[in-house]
Write an enzyme that holds these catalytic residues in place. Structure first.
Site, PDB file in Angstrom:
ATOM      1  N   GLY A  64     -51.485  13.778  19.965  1.00  0.00           N
ATOM      2  CA  GLY A  64     -52.019  14.747  18.926  1.00  0.00           C
ATOM      3  C   GLY A  64     -52.861  15.542  19.815  1.00  0.00           C
ATOM      4  N   GLN A  69     -60.043  20.655  20.834  1.00  0.00           N
ATOM      5  CA  GLN A  69     -60.357  20.336  22.187  1.00  0.00           C
ATOM      6  C   GLN A  69     -58.994  21.506  22.651  1.00  0.00           C
ATOM      7  OE1 GLN A  69     -57.742  16.501  21.145  1.00  0.00           O
ATOM      8  NE2 GLN A  69     -57.711  17.190  22.982  1.00  0.00           N
ATOM      9  N   CYS A 109     -56.427  10.884  25.886  1.00  0.00           N
ATOM     10  CA  CYS A 109     -56.840  12.213  25.871  1.00  0.00           C
ATOM     11  C   CYS A 109     -56.427  12.779  27.047  1.00  0.00           C
ATOM     12  CB  CYS A 109     -58.444  12.023  25.617  1.00  0.00           C
ATOM     13  SG  CYS A 109     -58.751  13.402  25.145  1.00  0.00           S
ATOM     14  N   LEU A 110     -56.000  13.948  26.350  1.00  0.00           N
ATOM     15  CA  LEU A 110     -55.346  15.411  26.784  1.00  0.00           C
ATOM     16  C   LEU A 110     -57.352  16.494  27.212  1.00  0.00           C
ATOM     17  CD1 LEU A 110     -52.456  17.074  24.800  1.00  0.00           C
ATOM     18  CD2 LEU A 110     -52.868  15.305  26.860  1.00  0.00           C
ATOM     19  N   HIS A 151     -58.835   8.456  16.367  1.00  0.00           N
ATOM     20  CA  HIS A 151     -59.377   9.695  18.172  1.00  0.00           C
ATOM     21  C   HIS A 151     -59.222  11.224  17.331  1.00  0.00           C
ATOM     22  CE1 HIS A 151     -58.362  10.226  22.115  1.00  0.00           C
ATOM     23  NE2 HIS A 151     -58.381  10.995  21.409  1.00  0.00           N
ATOM     24  N   GLU A 152     -58.064  11.540  17.154  1.00  0.00           N
ATOM     25  CA  GLU A 152     -58.097  12.818  16.649  1.00  0.00           C
ATOM     26  C   GLU A 152     -59.488  13.769  15.843  1.00  0.00           C
ATOM     27  OE1 GLU A 152     -56.534  14.728  18.584  1.00  0.00           O
ATOM     28  OE2 GLU A 152     -55.078  13.203  19.583  1.00  0.00           O
ATOM     29  N   HIS A 155     -62.879  13.698  16.843  1.00  0.00           N
ATOM     30  CA  HIS A 155     -62.802  14.734  17.675  1.00  0.00           C
ATOM     31  C   HIS A 155     -63.076  15.717  17.201  1.00  0.00           C
ATOM     32  CE1 HIS A 155     -61.161  14.351  22.135  1.00  0.00           C
ATOM     33  NE2 HIS A 155     -59.924  13.694  21.443  1.00  0.00           N
TER      34      HIS A 155
END
Ligand code: NI
Length: 185
Positions: A64, A69, A109-110, A151-152, A155
């Site tokens: 995701g 991000q 997380c990226l 989660h996304e 962000h």
């Protein structure tokens, strides 16, 4: 979201010459704490961003990615939790309409490379959004997709998953990533 730590390659990713890998902003960069703005029109420029974000997510590899991000303050996320990496889901202006239950999953997380920890969230969510053609969609889901969507969407509201962890852990992660960033320079 980052994929499980042992998953590190994706054969058969289709790369197109007009797509581009985007630079992922890393925690504790203050840009991760900005609130993203709704997308007024789903046009070709947005679809180009979707394609670039998808390529960036697959290459990372992750399951995701939110526009925040990649330093674009727009309410847009891409998700693909499939094993074969052939089920891209695009959510524009996503909203959580309702949630129920509670469950704990390990998240990564990226934007927080190498860090995985348990986070408690609602087990089931109902989400409304637009797809990449601007058509409305609504879905109710649980399991990994529900975790990933929450989660996304966090962000987009300027929230990173480590903020669910203890102050002590947050401080440790912050110091570790700042050190990594210094060493990479
Ligand atoms: Ni993330």
């Amino acid at each position: 979201m980052a994929s499980a730590s042992n998953l590190n390659q994706f054969p058969g990713i289709c790369t197109h010459p007009t797509m581009a890998l985007l630079k992922i902003v890393h925690y504790p960069d203050p840009r991760l704490h900005k609130v993203a703005l709704p997308i007024a029109t789903v046009d070709d420029e947005i679809r180009k961003l979707v394609a670039d974000m998808a390529e960036t997510m697959y290459a990372a590899p992750g399951i995701g990615l939110a526009a925040t991000q990649v330093d674009r303050l727009l309410r847009l996320i891409v998700v693909d939790i499939s094993e074969a990496k052939d089920d891209l889901k695009v959510f524009i202006n996503p909203e959580i309409l309702g949630s129920s239950g509670l469950s704990e999953h390990e998240e990564g997380c990226l934007s927080v490379p190498g860090i995985y920890d348990l986070v408690s969230r609602p087990e089931r969510v109902r989400v409304r959004a637009l797809d990449q053609n601007g058509a409305p969609l609504e879905l109710e889901t649980d399991g990994l997709l529900a975790v990933c969507l929450q989660h996304e969407i966090d962000h987009l509201d300027g929230k990173v998953f480590v903020e669910y962890l203890s102050r002590l852990k947050q401080e440790r992660i912050r110091r570790k990533l700042l050190k990594q960033a210094r060493e990479a320079m």
